[in-house]
Design a protein around this motif. Structure first.
Motif, PDB file in Angstrom:
ATOM      1  N   THR A   1      30.949  80.443  53.571  1.00 17.89           N
ATOM      2  CA  THR A   1      32.533  81.222  54.224  1.00 17.89           C
ATOM      3  C   THR A   1      32.713  82.201  53.428  1.00 17.89           C
ATOM      4  O   THR A   1      32.818  82.523  52.264  1.00 17.89           O
ATOM      5  N   ALA A   2      33.568  83.020  54.325  1.00 20.88           N
ATOM      6  CA  ALA A   2      34.566  84.624  53.672  1.00 20.88           C
ATOM      7  C   ALA A   2      34.927  83.981  52.547  1.00 20.88           C
ATOM      8  O   ALA A   2      36.461  83.021  53.031  1.00 20.88           O
ATOM      9  N   GLN A   3      35.170  84.699  51.235  1.00 20.64           N
ATOM     10  CA  GLN A   3      36.638  84.498  50.531  1.00 20.64           C
ATOM     11  C   GLN A   3      37.568  85.322  50.882  1.00 20.64           C
ATOM     12  O   GLN A   3      36.909  85.922  49.533  1.00 20.64           O
TER      13      GLN A   3
ATOM     14  N   GLU B   1      30.506  95.657  49.728  1.00 15.25           N
ATOM     15  CA  GLU B   1      29.843  93.600  49.059  1.00 15.25           C
ATOM     16  C   GLU B   1      32.039  92.564  49.168  1.00 15.25           C
ATOM     17  O   GLU B   1      32.533  92.844  49.198  1.00 15.25           O
ATOM     18  N   MET B   2      31.257  91.203  49.237  1.00 11.18           N
ATOM     19  CA  MET B   2      31.703  90.788  49.524  1.00 11.18           C
ATOM     20  C   MET B   2      31.767  89.572  48.488  1.00 11.18           C
ATOM     21  O   MET B   2      31.104  88.744  48.046  1.00 11.18           O
TER      22      MET B   2
ATOM     23  N   LEU C   1      29.704  83.063  45.447  1.00 12.52           N
ATOM     24  CA  LEU C   1      28.428  84.298  45.153  1.00 12.52           C
ATOM     25  C   LEU C   1      29.345  85.285  45.327  1.00 12.52           C
ATOM     26  O   LEU C   1      29.819  85.871  46.363  1.00 12.52           O
ATOM     27  N   ARG C   2      29.181  87.113  44.932  1.00 13.06           N
ATOM     28  CA  ARG C   2      29.667  88.364  44.628  1.00 13.06           C
ATOM     29  C   ARG C   2      28.449  88.369  45.626  1.00 13.06           C
ATOM     30  O   ARG C   2      26.898  88.136  45.405  1.00 13.06           O
ATOM     31  N   VAL C   3      28.394  88.432  46.741  1.00 10.35           N
ATOM     32  CA  VAL C   3      27.499  89.645  47.515  1.00 10.35           C
ATOM     33  C   VAL C   3      27.124  90.494  48.879  1.00 10.35           C
ATOM     34  O   VAL C   3      28.084  91.021  48.388  1.00 10.35           O
TER      35      VAL C   3
ATOM     36  N   ALA D   1      33.369  92.730  58.401  1.00 13.32           N
ATOM     37  CA  ALA D   1      32.701  92.489  57.664  1.00 13.32           C
ATOM     38  C   ALA D   1      32.167  94.557  58.313  1.00 13.32           C
ATOM     39  O   ALA D   1      31.431  94.745  59.305  1.00 13.32           O
ATOM     40  N   GLU D   2      31.146  94.481  57.074  1.00 13.04           N
ATOM     41  CA  GLU D   2      30.542  96.437  57.450  1.00 13.04           C
ATOM     42  C   GLU D   2      29.343  96.164  56.715  1.00 13.04           C
ATOM     43  O   GLU D   2      28.974  95.363  55.330  1.00 13.04           O
TER      44      GLU D   2
END
Length: 375
Positions: free
Chosen positions: A291-293, A345-346, A305-307, A340-341
């Motif tokens: 899930t998005a943080q 990074e997210m 996690l950094r993705v 989201a693009e």
């Protein structure tokens, strides 16, 4: 009663090619059992042995309490629906459905009654005078099912019956087959390579690989508690993410070290994995549990996690994000309105309470109970 009991069944073809290896499976009366697995796993061979279309090399098959190893297909009281429909092109729908009953010399009034009853169940009364070439794929499939229904067999066998239909029609026919099972109240064995069909149709699912059974359980149990990495990866769309790493004991807790981050495993895993601290393992994470943080400051916090986003696939009310860490690729299923693009990074949070830990050598789910693994 129409139980189907398969005990230690093996099928070996010339050249010592084993298509099915020591399979034992108890299909209950009135149950819809789905055999699912990739092409070449032995599921269709298993079905054909139940039907009597393939000889058994070893083992015993019984239907309704009667051993049928040496019983011809026509005397097994089964009806089979094939992938290619197998309709007679020169016959009308009515005659296609009536043909098997005519061969068995049923009285004409009974044949007519059975054919019209089956046509009513399937909604094809208006098609009885047409020939197969004048029918759509879905209509042909209904006729093939109707031809099986008129027999009123103890057991229905379906061999990938929806694979020739388009996506929309497959969804419709799945619902029709589900309703049909409840209406007819009979035992059904259904073979497919499509795990969505398996999940939506089966009372229980038998997952096969390389001619062997991997797990037999109700759909949600297989999804939530897969017995091994193969089952976990095969059941679910998109498939489960698998992260390679090491189990680490630290400060009285157990962590999974992914390489770029450490994820704190739930306490219920600790007794199962304590002896494996310091060893390699595979963490299984479903896409919907990534899930998005939203807080940028969350990077580096526990179970994040950094993705980097590599691909965005909008799917209406949700979207799939294809992500990467320095060591792994993974897929996340998120709300379509999440920003989201590609290239962005997210930080994502991993719901480790819904994760699984697998042995990297055997693939066994180390966090499944023995009862689940052998269901």
């Amino acid at each position: 009663m129409a139980e189907v009991v398969i005990e230690g069944v093996t099928k070996v073809y010339p050249g010592n090619v084993a298509a099915v290896r020591n399979v034992s499976l108890h299909i209950k009366d009135l149950e819809l059992m789905v055999l699912v697995g990739p092409s070449g796993c032995g599921k269709s061979t298993m079905l054909r042995m139940v039907a009597g279309l393939e000889e058994i090399t070893e083992g015993v098959i019984s239907i309704g309490g009667r051993v049928v190893n040496d019983v011809p297909p026509k005397d097994r009281d089964i009806a089979m629906v094939f992938q290619n429909y197998a309709l007679y092109p020169h016959m009308t729908v009515y005659n296609n459905m009536a043909f098997g009953l005519k061969l068995r010399r049923y009285p004409k009034p009974e044949i007519d009654e059975r054919v019209r009853e089956a046509a009513g169940i399937l909604g094809i009364e208006a098609l009885l005078d047409r020939k197969p070439k004048a029918l759509s794929g879905g209509e042909r499939q209904r006729v093939a099912v109707g031809r099986a229904i008129v027999r009123k067999p103890k057991v229905f066998l379906f061999d990938e019956p929806l694979s020739n239909l388009d996506a929309k029609l497959r969804v419709e026919m799945r619902a029709e087959l589900n309703k049909l099972h409840h209406r007819l109240e009979t035992t059904m064995i259904y073979v497919t390579h499509d795990q969505v069909e398996a999940m939506t149709l089966g009372d229980r699912i038998a997952v096969m690989k390389d001619g062997t059974l991997q797990q037999v359980a109700p759909p949600l149990e297989i999804y939530d508690r897969p017995a091994n990495q193969f089952v976990a990866g095969f059941i679910g769309t998109p498939p489960m993410n698998f992260l390679k790493g090491t189990l680490v004991a630290q400060d009285g807790a157990l962590f999974f070290d992914e390489g770029s981050a450490r994820l704190r495993l739930p306490e219920r895993f600790w007794p199962l994995l304590a002896r494996r601290a310091g060893q390699k393992a595979i963490l299984g994470v479903r896409p919907e549990t990534v899930t998005a943080q939203p807080d940028p400051a969350a990077a580096g916090q526990q179970n994040t996690l950094r993705v980097k986003i590599n691909v965005v696939e909008p799917l209406g009310d949700e979207m799939l994000l294809y992500l990467s860490t320095p060591r792994h690729d993974l897929i996340a299923k998120m709300d379509a309105h999440q920003r989201a693009e590609v290239g962005q990074e997210m930080t994502v949070a991993i719901q480790v309470a819904r994760s699984h830990v697998f042995d990297p050598d055997t693939g066994v789910n180390l966090t499944a109970t023995p009862a689940t693994a052998n269901a």
